[in-house]
Design a protein around this motif. Structure first.
Motif, PDB file in Angstrom:
ATOM      1  N   GLU A  77     -15.633  79.935  49.135  1.00  0.00           N
ATOM      2  CA  GLU A  77     -15.205  81.196  49.553  1.00  0.00           C
ATOM      3  C   GLU A  77     -15.641  81.058  50.852  1.00  0.00           C
ATOM      4  OE1 GLU A  77     -14.817  84.344  46.817  1.00  0.00           O
ATOM      5  OE2 GLU A  77     -13.745  85.584  48.111  1.00  0.00           O
ATOM      6  N   VAL A  78     -15.060  81.692  51.984  1.00  0.00           N
ATOM      7  CA  VAL A  78     -15.329  81.636  53.323  1.00  0.00           C
ATOM      8  C   VAL A  78     -14.964  83.333  53.800  1.00  0.00           C
ATOM      9  CG1 VAL A  78     -14.769  80.923  55.766  1.00  0.00           C
ATOM     10  CG2 VAL A  78     -14.824  79.153  54.058  1.00  0.00           C
ATOM     11  N   ILE A  79     -16.079  83.677  54.103  1.00  0.00           N
ATOM     12  CA  ILE A  79     -16.149  85.001  54.872  1.00  0.00           C
ATOM     13  C   ILE A  79     -16.524  84.828  56.175  1.00  0.00           C
ATOM     14  CG2 ILE A  79     -16.825  87.466  54.609  1.00  0.00           C
ATOM     15  CD1 ILE A  79     -17.659  85.158  51.790  1.00  0.00           C
ATOM     16  N   PHE A  80     -15.471  85.072  57.203  1.00  0.00           N
ATOM     17  CA  PHE A  80     -15.369  84.723  58.516  1.00  0.00           C
ATOM     18  C   PHE A  80     -15.258  85.687  59.522  1.00  0.00           C
ATOM     19  CE2 PHE A  80     -14.279  82.496  62.492  1.00  0.00           C
ATOM     20  CZ  PHE A  80     -14.851  81.317  62.498  1.00  0.00           C
ATOM     21  N   GLY A  81     -16.341  85.861  60.453  1.00  0.00           N
ATOM     22  CA  GLY A  81     -16.008  86.816  61.687  1.00  0.00           C
ATOM     23  C   GLY A  81     -17.252  87.780  61.924  1.00  0.00           C
ATOM     24  N   ARG A  82     -16.991  88.747  62.861  1.00  0.00           N
ATOM     25  CA  ARG A  82     -18.050  89.695  62.955  1.00  0.00           C
ATOM     26  C   ARG A  82     -18.468  90.335  61.937  1.00  0.00           C
ATOM     27  NH1 ARG A  82     -15.007  89.675  68.189  1.00  0.00           N
ATOM     28  NH2 ARG A  82     -16.223  89.195  69.716  1.00  0.00           N
ATOM     29  N   ALA A 105     -15.930  80.554  67.484  1.00  0.00           N
ATOM     30  CA  ALA A 105     -15.160  80.806  66.347  1.00  0.00           C
ATOM     31  C   ALA A 105     -14.312  79.280  66.063  1.00  0.00           C
ATOM     32  CB  ALA A 105     -14.454  82.045  66.472  1.00  0.00           C
ATOM     33  N   GLU A 106     -13.614  79.087  67.133  1.00  0.00           N
ATOM     34  CA  GLU A 106     -12.914  77.693  66.967  1.00  0.00           C
ATOM     35  C   GLU A 106     -13.850  76.743  66.601  1.00  0.00           C
ATOM     36  OE1 GLU A 106      -9.881  77.525  67.159  1.00  0.00           O
ATOM     37  OE2 GLU A 106      -9.188  79.251  68.664  1.00  0.00           O
ATOM     38  N   TRP A 115     -15.053  77.158  62.783  1.00  0.00           N
ATOM     39  CA  TRP A 115     -14.246  76.930  61.552  1.00  0.00           C
ATOM     40  C   TRP A 115     -14.008  75.252  61.782  1.00  0.00           C
ATOM     41  CZ3 TRP A 115     -13.017  77.800  57.290  1.00  0.00           C
ATOM     42  CH2 TRP A 115     -11.762  77.641  56.771  1.00  0.00           C
TER      43      TRP A 115
END
Lengths: 394, 394
Positions: free
Chosen positions: A12-17, A245-246, A249
């Protein structure tokens, strides 16, 4: 041509600020109560990341202990230390905070704790397979290895200079917290080595002689173009969040096997050649891959010419003019130019190592042994080929 | 621009020739013992698929019962029937053998069996959320809906003509068996509608005004080009295994949210507009999407011009000459040409339905209600916009 394949990427990916503030919640979701936190650099304390992570864990009533000081090309001795510590605290969950080295160490400790009667190194020697593994997760701070979603772990036995991999779905991380903000402060060399590593994870699956799926190729080519563009951006503007971010991921998708679905298993000779460099000289993995790839490519490209032509045109934007050989060679040159543009080496001298004849022979012997005799899809390499490529790479 | 995102696609994929023979093994791996098998067409018995599946289940000591006759735009009454049957046999696992309709029915039954005290339709009315769901898996025989790896299920209440979706990670299938051989015998119209559906799952995530990640865009564009190429191949050569494989894998990746990572949540207005068509006229979903999209595109493209230009150039291979408006319009025309080339409609007349003014008004009212008032990212649509698009699509 579509080979049969198996694809499994349950992480499970939780991505971001702000994503790291959910770490405790997700450990609890996946059943962790006593957590062994594995990390490398003290940077994760200095920038406040670890405090926010442990705060999120305290809020969920979790307990934890630290295993710090994991180094690049992580050591077996640290794994044993972690297993000892994990036993003492009754750890039931491994959280890595860092990059591939911390995650791979956490995976190895998790194997060791799940089967305490066995020596974990025997997995990496491939003399047995794992039956169990404790749950592992990570808060990623380096975009490179892809270990945050992969089935693999690579550990170095520093007593024998052997760098060895073990792959098993059992160790696929439960979740991965990815906040690109925590890669903004990475040293440039680590950022660039990470980009080279991400490229290579895709290229190992791309350069085959057994036929790939068109969909997989198009994903791989898009990923490679994206990394090239954003690696260049980060070379000049390391604080660019979107480029971070690019790349972050891309690092996960490059190594969760999405870019290998339907191929023949991939090539992976460059990785095997680099593992021996990493074992003997302790080089940064991505930089080591960059330093070996051009020699590998020039040694094998005639045996997989259509792939090298396609790569040159679709990834490196070479104009499809001239003979296939010329186009392929231009593609390899363009790759070297890209590596130079982001400060990466394209041979061993630029990597800063000058192996002796004896060392090259020794690495080729070890590499062939680790490969079970031979390796490669673009071209099947045996010990003498490996030795020749090491020579060409000097 | 990278929005925060959450990505979770845990479904284990077993892809290729012979894959269905492993069905029993994987049901056992995921804890199933008493299996309710949900299917639609009797084709799965005639071609021998079901026998081989049940043989693999018997070999693992599993018991099973059948729920057959699921129709496209699957009915709520069949879901209730499945819940009743599942209760009687004490089912602990749902296996769908078919396409999206069978899988969505299986998901709905799985919700119903896990919380037998609740009416499952209330999930689709969005008046509560699910707490539990039995494990679901599928043997896929139609590449289209993407339900084999998605969190979604769409059920039609045939008494009220309401076609409604419910999304929840709880229903993500444990595994998906994908053997492209079992799509070789599909009727052409279903193959082509499936390709249109796969395209739209990607395009719904692509056409936004909130900014997408470059990596996600490149994956989406590669996937769309792959489907276009292979849909044309299959229109002339339905027995082409490799083209079937490309389309089948694209169907899963188009709807497991890989093509939406880092965007603003996507547009999805075309899907909502089609759901009302599907509820009122029982059209084939993919064909319905194809019939609505050109009107939608011409209604909204000026509000998301950079996206439509990019789509025209990178997907539809339009030359980047002339004004942005011209390029965008050429892209829409090229899409219509593609749909025609594979036998798909580009308006409601070609779809074979001629709704009255009252019916259009009724669909717009229902659509707006189902959307909670408005829908869309490329352009936010309200009831009057929806009504206008239905008019334009006639």
């Amino acid at each position: 041509m579509a080979h049969n394949f198996h694809y499994y990427s349950p992480t499970e990916v939780i991505f971001g600020r702000g994503a790291h503030q959910e770490t405790g919640k997700y450990i609890k979701k996946y059943g962790g109560t006593k957590v062994l936190i594995v990390y490398g650099s003290e940077r994760v304390f200095k920038n406040g990341l670890m405090d926010e992570i442990t705060d999120s864990m305290k809020a969920e009533g979790l307990t934890f202990e630290f295993l710090g000081g994991v180094v690049p090309n992580p050591h077996l001795s640290k794994v044993y230390m972690g297993i000892g510590l994990g036993k003492r605290i009754g750890a039931d969950f491994l959280l890595a905070v860092g990059g591939g080295s911390a995650i791979d160490t956490a995976k190895a400790v998790a194997y060791g704790l799940a089967e305490p009667e066995e020596d974990v190194w025997t997995l990496f020697e491939h003399t047995r397979t794992a039956k169990k593994c404790l749950p592992v997760a990570s808060v990623l701070t380096i975009a490179a290895a892809g270990s945050e979603t992969s089935m693999g772990a690579v550990i170095t036995n520093e007593k024998t200079n052997e760098k060895r991999a073990y792959d098993d779905d059992l160790a696929r991380p439960r979740f991965a917290v990815m906040n690109p903000e925590f890669t903004l402060s990475l040293p440039d060399y680590q950022t660039e080595s990470g980009c080279a590593d991400i490229m290579m994870h895709t290229m190992e699956r791309y350069f085959t002689n057994g036929g790939n799926m068109e969909l997989t190729d198009s994903i791989a080519e898009g990923l490679l173009r994206t990394v090239i563009t954003n690696a260049k951006i980060l070379h000049n503007d390391p604080q660019n969040y979107d480029a971070r971010a690019e790349v972050m991921w891309a690092g996960s998708l490059a190594h969760n096997n999405l870019t290998g679905c339907g191929n023949d298993g991939g090539d992976f000779a460059t990785h095997m050649l680099e593992h021996e460099l990493g074992g003997m000289f302790d080089v940064t993995h991505g930089a080591g891959l960059a330093a070996v790839w051009p020699a590998w490519a020039r040694y094998v490209y005639k045996d997989a010419l259509p792939r090298f032509v396609r790569y040159a045109v679709n990834v490196m934007q070479v104009k499809p003019e001239g003979s296939d050989e010329e186009i392929a060679q231009k593609g390899i040159c363009a790759m070297e130019e890209f590596y130079h543009a982001i400060g990466m080496p394209v041979n061993l001298r630029e990597l800063g190592i000058t192996p002796t004849e004896e060392q090259i022979h020794e690495m080729a012997v070890r590499c062939a042994k680790a490969c079970g005799g031979s390796k490669g899809s673009a071209k099947l390499l045996h010990q003498k080929d490996m030795e020749e490529i090491y020579h060409m790479a000097r």
